[in-house]
Design a protein around this motif. Structure first.
Motif, PDB file in Angstrom:
ATOM      1  N   LEU A   3      37.409  44.729  31.429  1.00  0.00           N
ATOM      2  CA  LEU A   3      38.870  44.492  31.345  1.00  0.00           C
ATOM      3  C   LEU A   3      38.939  43.205  30.430  1.00  0.00           C
ATOM      4  N   LEU A   4      39.835  43.048  29.452  1.00  0.00           N
ATOM      5  CA  LEU A   4      39.994  41.780  28.656  1.00  0.00           C
ATOM      6  C   LEU A   4      41.610  41.563  28.583  1.00  0.00           C
ATOM      7  N   GLY A   5      42.032  40.409  28.735  1.00  0.00           N
ATOM      8  CA  GLY A   5      43.443  40.067  28.502  1.00  0.00           C
ATOM      9  C   GLY A   5      43.739  39.725  27.058  1.00  0.00           C
ATOM     10  N   ARG A   6      45.116  40.242  26.882  1.00  0.00           N
ATOM     11  CA  ARG A   6      45.696  39.820  25.519  1.00  0.00           C
ATOM     12  C   ARG A   6      46.528  38.869  25.798  1.00  0.00           C
ATOM     13  N   ARG A   7      46.941  38.139  26.832  1.00  0.00           N
ATOM     14  CA  ARG A   7      47.827  36.881  26.690  1.00  0.00           C
ATOM     15  C   ARG A   7      47.285  36.054  27.844  1.00  0.00           C
ATOM     16  N   ALA A   8      47.694  34.784  27.785  1.00  0.00           N
ATOM     17  CA  ALA A   8      47.294  33.871  28.501  1.00  0.00           C
ATOM     18  C   ALA A   8      48.033  34.003  30.027  1.00  0.00           C
ATOM     19  N   GLU A   9      49.095  34.539  30.107  1.00  0.00           N
ATOM     20  CA  GLU A   9      49.948  34.559  31.366  1.00  0.00           C
ATOM     21  C   GLU A   9      49.142  35.826  32.223  1.00  0.00           C
ATOM     22  N   VAL A  10      48.697  36.759  31.354  1.00  0.00           N
ATOM     23  CA  VAL A  10      47.959  38.075  32.017  1.00  0.00           C
ATOM     24  C   VAL A  10      46.534  37.704  32.331  1.00  0.00           C
ATOM     25  N   ALA A  11      45.860  36.786  31.600  1.00  0.00           N
ATOM     26  CA  ALA A  11      44.591  36.304  32.068  1.00  0.00           C
ATOM     27  C   ALA A  11      44.535  35.401  33.319  1.00  0.00           C
ATOM     28  N   GLU A  53      47.166  35.760  35.742  1.00  0.00           N
ATOM     29  CA  GLU A  53      47.400  36.900  36.621  1.00  0.00           C
ATOM     30  C   GLU A  53      46.130  37.633  37.363  1.00  0.00           C
ATOM     31  N   LEU A  54      45.701  38.122  36.272  1.00  0.00           N
ATOM     32  CA  LEU A  54      44.236  39.126  36.460  1.00  0.00           C
ATOM     33  C   LEU A  54      43.238  38.224  36.805  1.00  0.00           C
ATOM     34  N   GLY A  55      42.911  37.107  36.397  1.00  0.00           N
ATOM     35  CA  GLY A  55      41.922  36.198  36.908  1.00  0.00           C
ATOM     36  C   GLY A  55      41.969  35.825  38.275  1.00  0.00           C
ATOM     37  N   GLU A  56      43.266  35.363  38.649  1.00  0.00           N
ATOM     38  CA  GLU A  56      43.271  35.442  40.105  1.00  0.00           C
ATOM     39  C   GLU A  56      43.287  36.391  40.961  1.00  0.00           C
ATOM     40  N   ALA A  57      43.429  37.674  40.536  1.00  0.00           N
ATOM     41  CA  ALA A  57      43.274  38.899  41.126  1.00  0.00           C
ATOM     42  C   ALA A  57      42.095  39.344  41.288  1.00  0.00           C
ATOM     43  N   SER A  84      39.353  36.914  41.272  1.00  0.00           N
ATOM     44  CA  SER A  84      38.872  36.101  42.285  1.00  0.00           C
ATOM     45  C   SER A  84      39.203  36.001  43.570  1.00  0.00           C
ATOM     46  N   GLN A  85      40.280  36.687  43.906  1.00  0.00           N
ATOM     47  CA  GLN A  85      40.980  36.679  45.504  1.00  0.00           C
ATOM     48  C   GLN A  85      40.709  38.035  45.782  1.00  0.00           C
ATOM     49  N   GLY A  86      39.950  39.215  45.123  1.00  0.00           N
ATOM     50  CA  GLY A  86      39.336  40.342  45.610  1.00  0.00           C
ATOM     51  C   GLY A  86      40.481  41.293  45.571  1.00  0.00           C
ATOM     52  N   ARG A  87      41.669  41.118  44.800  1.00  0.00           N
ATOM     53  CA  ARG A  87      42.734  42.015  44.733  1.00  0.00           C
ATOM     54  C   ARG A  87      42.458  43.247  43.550  1.00  0.00           C
ATOM     55  N   VAL A  88      41.481  43.097  42.777  1.00  0.00           N
ATOM     56  CA  VAL A  88      41.044  44.118  42.080  1.00  0.00           C
ATOM     57  C   VAL A  88      39.944  44.957  42.570  1.00  0.00           C
ATOM     58  N   GLN A  89      40.243  46.391  42.913  1.00  0.00           N
ATOM     59  CA  GLN A  89      39.327  47.155  43.437  1.00  0.00           C
ATOM     60  C   GLN A  89      38.389  47.500  42.518  1.00  0.00           C
ATOM     61  N   LYS A  90      36.903  47.382  42.865  1.00  0.00           N
ATOM     62  CA  LYS A  90      35.966  47.454  41.927  1.00  0.00           C
ATOM     63  C   LYS A  90      34.837  48.617  42.678  1.00  0.00           C
ATOM     64  N   TYR A  91      34.646  49.736  42.036  1.00  0.00           N
ATOM     65  CA  TYR A  91      33.457  50.468  42.614  1.00  0.00           C
ATOM     66  C   TYR A  91      32.400  50.609  41.461  1.00  0.00           C
ATOM     67  N   TYR A  92      31.179  51.045  41.768  1.00  0.00           N
ATOM     68  CA  TYR A  92      30.074  50.976  40.928  1.00  0.00           C
ATOM     69  C   TYR A  92      29.204  52.258  41.510  1.00  0.00           C
ATOM     70  N   HIS A 134      47.218  45.889  40.328  1.00  0.00           N
ATOM     71  CA  HIS A 134      48.433  45.873  40.065  1.00  0.00           C
ATOM     72  C   HIS A 134      48.819  44.721  38.900  1.00  0.00           C
ATOM     73  N   LEU A 135      49.527  45.062  37.955  1.00  0.00           N
ATOM     74  CA  LEU A 135      49.928  44.140  37.188  1.00  0.00           C
ATOM     75  C   LEU A 135      51.370  44.387  36.353  1.00  0.00           C
ATOM     76  N   ALA A 136      52.170  43.409  36.270  1.00  0.00           N
ATOM     77  CA  ALA A 136      53.611  43.466  35.858  1.00  0.00           C
ATOM     78  C   ALA A 136      54.109  44.562  36.453  1.00  0.00           C
ATOM     79  N   GLY A 137      54.347  44.780  37.768  1.00  0.00           N
ATOM     80  CA  GLY A 137      55.133  45.792  38.261  1.00  0.00           C
ATOM     81  C   GLY A 137      54.594  47.205  38.180  1.00  0.00           C
TER      82      GLY A 137
END
Length: 262
Positions: free
Chosen positions: A85-93, A95-99, A101-109, A213-216
């Motif tokens: 995943l790559l962000g398109r705007r600084a504010e998105v970067a 928000e998602l960067g924090e998500a 780092s805090q483990g709020r993005v669910q990742k499966y391999y 979760h992003l932008a609602g």
């Protein structure tokens, strides 16, 4: 949500498949064997090889699919394939960067091995410590703590498919976990796999599903590495039973709904 396919072959030649694009982010399927950052090569270290991030950015800017530089959010090892995943705007970067780092993005391999594991499902926990030749090793301590959960299923002919849920984000975490089980990832020579494979550019570890979760809105993306519709499908031996592969993938098709071992 946009999924342009007109430049599929050109993008695949650069090591990625464009899966989704909207006002917030770009989602790609990364090929194994390409690094995220630029690399300097040649006898005098004068040849610059573009990394995946700059390749994606350059292609999408040239095709006018984006109008400004992208923001990196997370990374995959050079030998790993799958969802990035790559962000398109600084504010998105932010928000998602924090998500991430805090483990709020669910990742499966998904990972493939040809060595029977010490256990078929469970968790791998411990400290991570640097070893030789750029590798890492698992320790019994808590420093640089890593925690990963997994299930596995046999595919026949000695192959076994693993579904992993990393609960932390340490360097080489899943590769070290697989080695600790006695089942190094197929193609991962750094962590003890000796079998030769066709896909010599990388190894059989794939970022399979991302949910966040992003932008609602809630997003969930999945990329099957065994599908022939994908740009970089896993090349499995002809002797591997197709039925067993299908059953394994069906069992792992909704990883978020599984009862994960502690």
């Amino acid at each position: 949500m946009t999924r342009p396919d007109s430049n599929r072959e050109a993008y695949a030649a650069q090591g990625f498949e464009l899966l989704a694009l909207n006002e917030h982010f770009v989602l790609i399927n990364k090929a194994a064997g390409i690094g995220f950052h630029d690399e300097v090569e040649g006898q005098n270290q004068t040849i610059r090889q573009l990394g995946l991030f700059n390749r994606v950015q350059q292609c999408l800017l040239e095709d006018k699919l984006i109008d400004q530089p992208l923001f990196p959010l997370h990374r995959l090892d050079k030998g790993t394939s799958g969802l990035l995943l790559l962000g398109r705007r600084a504010e998105v970067a932010r928000e998602l960067g924090e998500a991430f780092s805090q483990g709020r993005v669910q990742k499966y391999y998904l990972a493939l091995s040809k060595h029977k594991p010490k256990k078929k499902q469970g968790a791998v926990k411990g400290g991570m410590q640097k070893a030789r030749r750029g590798a890492w090793r698992l320790t019994s301590g808590k420093d640089n703590y890593a925690h990963s959960q997994f299930f596995s299923r046999g595919l026949g002919q000695g192959y076994r498919l693993f579904l992993w849920r990393p609960r932390t984000g340490k360097t080489h975490q899943l590769r070290v976990a697989m080695k600790s089980l006695g089942s190094p990832i197929l193609g991962d020579a750094l962590y003890g796999c000796q079998e030769a494979i066709e896909n010599s550019a990388g190894f059989y570890l794939h970022a399979y599903q991302l949910a966040f979760h992003l932008a609602g809105n809630d997003y969930c993306f999945q990329c099957d590495p065994m599908s022939e519709d994908r740009a970089f499908p896993w090349l499995l031996p002809d002797s591997t039973p197709n039925g067993e592969c299908e059953l394994a993938l069906e069992a792992f098709s909704r990883p978020e709904a599984l009862s994960w071992p502690v």
